[in-house]
Design a protein around this motif. Structure first.
Motif, PDB file in Angstrom:
ATOM      1  N   ASN A  38      -3.644   5.942   4.097  1.00  0.00           N
ATOM      2  CA  ASN A  38      -2.757   4.835   4.434  1.00  0.00           C
ATOM      3  C   ASN A  38      -3.640   3.599   4.552  1.00  0.00           C
ATOM      4  O   ASN A  38      -4.364   3.426   5.543  1.00  0.00           O
ATOM      5  CB  ASN A  38      -2.031   5.112   5.753  1.00  0.00           C
ATOM      6  CG  ASN A  38      -1.032   4.022   6.112  1.00  0.00           C
ATOM      7  OD1 ASN A  38      -1.341   2.834   6.055  1.00  0.00           O
ATOM      8  ND2 ASN A  38       0.173   4.428   6.504  1.00  0.00           N
ATOM      9  N   GLU A  41      -3.437   1.395   7.718  1.00  0.00           N
ATOM     10  CA  GLU A  41      -4.000   2.019   8.917  1.00  0.00           C
ATOM     11  C   GLU A  41      -5.521   1.987   8.900  1.00  0.00           C
ATOM     12  O   GLU A  41      -6.165   1.737   9.925  1.00  0.00           O
ATOM     13  CB  GLU A  41      -3.502   3.457   9.049  1.00  0.00           C
ATOM     14  CG  GLU A  41      -2.041   3.577   9.443  1.00  0.00           C
ATOM     15  CD  GLU A  41      -1.614   5.016   9.642  1.00  0.00           C
ATOM     16  OE1 GLU A  41      -2.488   5.923   9.511  1.00  0.00           O
ATOM     17  OE2 GLU A  41      -0.429   5.254   9.922  1.00  0.00           O
ATOM     18  N   ALA A 116      -9.773   1.258   0.921  1.00  0.00           N
ATOM     19  CA  ALA A 116      -8.457   0.835   1.412  1.00  0.00           C
ATOM     20  C   ALA A 116      -8.062  -0.530   0.849  1.00  0.00           C
ATOM     21  O   ALA A 116      -6.890  -0.764   0.536  1.00  0.00           O
ATOM     22  CB  ALA A 116      -8.464   0.799   2.939  1.00  0.00           C
ATOM     23  N   TRP A 119      -6.732   0.216  -2.549  1.00  0.00           N
ATOM     24  CA  TRP A 119      -5.430   0.885  -2.480  1.00  0.00           C
ATOM     25  C   TRP A 119      -4.333  -0.104  -2.093  1.00  0.00           C
ATOM     26  O   TRP A 119      -3.178   0.051  -2.513  1.00  0.00           O
ATOM     27  CB  TRP A 119      -5.488   2.034  -1.460  1.00  0.00           C
ATOM     28  CG  TRP A 119      -6.048   3.308  -1.999  1.00  0.00           C
ATOM     29  CD1 TRP A 119      -7.273   3.493  -2.565  1.00  0.00           C
ATOM     30  CD2 TRP A 119      -5.411   4.578  -2.009  1.00  0.00           C
ATOM     31  NE1 TRP A 119      -7.444   4.802  -2.923  1.00  0.00           N
ATOM     32  CE2 TRP A 119      -6.319   5.505  -2.589  1.00  0.00           C
ATOM     33  CE3 TRP A 119      -4.167   5.048  -1.575  1.00  0.00           C
ATOM     34  CZ2 TRP A 119      -6.015   6.855  -2.755  1.00  0.00           C
ATOM     35  CZ3 TRP A 119      -3.862   6.400  -1.728  1.00  0.00           C
ATOM     36  CH2 TRP A 119      -4.773   7.286  -2.320  1.00  0.00           C
ATOM     37  N   GLN A 120      -4.679  -1.089  -1.310  1.00  0.00           N
ATOM     38  CA  GLN A 120      -3.684  -2.072  -0.892  1.00  0.00           C
ATOM     39  C   GLN A 120      -3.114  -2.840  -2.087  1.00  0.00           C
ATOM     40  O   GLN A 120      -2.020  -3.401  -2.010  1.00  0.00           O
ATOM     41  CB  GLN A 120      -4.318  -3.037   0.115  1.00  0.00           C
ATOM     42  CG  GLN A 120      -3.318  -3.859   0.909  1.00  0.00           C
ATOM     43  CD  GLN A 120      -3.997  -4.705   1.954  1.00  0.00           C
ATOM     44  OE1 GLN A 120      -4.880  -5.498   1.642  1.00  0.00           O
ATOM     45  NE2 GLN A 120      -3.597  -4.554   3.216  1.00  0.00           N
TER      46      GLN A 120
END
Length: 389
Positions: A38, A41, A116, A119-120
């Motif tokens: 995630n 997160e 992350a 991925w965002q």
């Protein structure tokens, strides 16, 4: 009809960058990953990742292009302005961003934040993530497509990118062999909380037992790197934090302030290079293609160079899985990666010993390099361009 469907196997830093880069070029991209994250997160978490990468300016430019660097600048990151290599006092090679009239040489950033931040970007480019826990069971290829089999599930694409790490199952199933070896040493990473202002110099000391290094993360954190005999490091791994701190004080040059040991981990060192970077409609990037001695933190930078080179060869291609494009990519990247791997080995083996003639030669080399500027200019050029030639 355009053949532009891509499956990227592995959503780590290099796999995620590959997915975003190809999606921005108009490819339809899916990412297969065993451990889906995630991104929001991870980016919001206060937990500091012990795994850190030294991102050079080439990689920074790529992350900027992909939209990830803006996210990273808003979270934990540490630009470094100086890089020093030395064996003992007086024998030092110092690189400074001021030598090339720029603000920094690179960034030290936690691996999970880099992943992350990439991925965002997935939703904006319609990148679909497939969480697959089953191991890859089979591969089928013909001149039109490649099919991956995971238990009862099948996924077809025009191109499959293997970004699943040094132990790549996809590479193995594709029948691509590797050459390489395990080094005699292991490496320990020690995450510390440092009682000092933000540090802008990363350094590495060469010792007969192996190098030690200081990587300044965003204050108050830093990462210490310790190469040594595997049995010694496994013993140190079992020590309580206070005793490990004393071992650091006994074996490292003085740090800039008092510190607290937060976390530590030991991992083996290996060199590995794929004999080929493609087979049919399958292509390798990052650690799936090459693992390198982490001496200078170049692993992920080489992987990001793979991403840019592959995307360049596939841009505007009618069939992104056509062998000529993948062979051009391999021709561009394999020699460059091999050269960097060999240079890191030369430094590693040349400095990690007590042979008297080599000690004298090392001292002369460091002094000469620091004074003449030839090596400095080469390394600084690499920091900016990512090119070894």
């Amino acid at each position: 009809m355009m053949k532009n469907k891509v499956i990227v196997v592995g959503g780590g830093m290099v796999g995620a960058a590959t997915a975003v880069k190809l999606a921005k070029q108009g490819c339809q991209v899916k990412v297969i990953e065993q451990r889906v994250i995630n991104a929001a997160e991870v980016l919001a978490s206060d937990k500091v990742d012990i795994r850190v990468s030294a991102i050079n300016r080439f990689s920074e430019n790529l992350l900027d292009e992909l939209g990830a660097m803006a996210t990273l600048r808003a979270h934990r990151h540490a630009p470094y302005q100086q890089l020093e290599a030395f064996e003992r006092s007086g024998d030092s090679l110092l690189f400074d961003c001021l030598d090339i009239n720029t603000t920094h040489l690179g960034h030290l950033i936690e691996n999970n934040l880099i992943q992350a931040s990439l991925w965002q970007q997935f939703p904006a480019h319609d990148i679909e993530v497939l969480e697959i826990s089953h191991p890859l069971s089979a591969i089928e290829q013909d001149d039109q497509q490649v099919t991956l089999h995971y238990a009862e599930q099948q996924f077809c694409a025009d191109l499959v990118v293997a970004a699943d790490g040094g132990q790549s199952m996809l590479r193995q199933k594709a029948g691509i062999g590797v050459t390489g070896w395990q080094y005699g040493q292991h490496c320990m990473g020690v995450l510390i909380k440092l009682d000092a202002p933000q540090q802008v110099k990363t350094w590495q000391q060469f010792k007969p037992t192996g190098p030690v290094a200081f990587l300044p993360m965003q204050a108050p954190y830093a990462n210490l790197i310790w190469y040594d005999d595997s049995s010694k490091l496994q013993g140190l791994k079992k020590l309580p934090a206070a005793e490990l701190k004393q071992q650091v004080l006994d074996n490292f040059p003085p740090l800039v302030g008092d510190f607290e040991v937060i976390e530590h981990a030991v991992f083996p060192l290996a060199r590995q290079h794929a004999n080929h970077y493609s087979q049919g409609r399958i292509v390798l990037v990052g650690d799936a293609a090459h693992t390198i001695n982490p001496l200078a933190g170049q692993g992920v930078n080489l992987g990001f160079q793979d991403v840019v080179a592959l995307a360049d060869k596939l841009n505007n291609a009618d069939d992104i899985g056509a062998s000529q494009h993948l062979q051009q990519y391999e021709h561009t990247r394999r020699k460059a990666n091999l050269l960097m791997m060999s240079m890191m080995d030369a430094c590693y083996f040349g400095f990690s010993n007590q042979v008297t003639p080599l000690q004298w030669a090392r001292s002369r080399f460091l002094k000469m390099a620091n004074n003449t500027g030839l090596v400095k200019n080469w390394v600084l050029k690499y920091a900016i361009s990512g090119k070894v030639g």
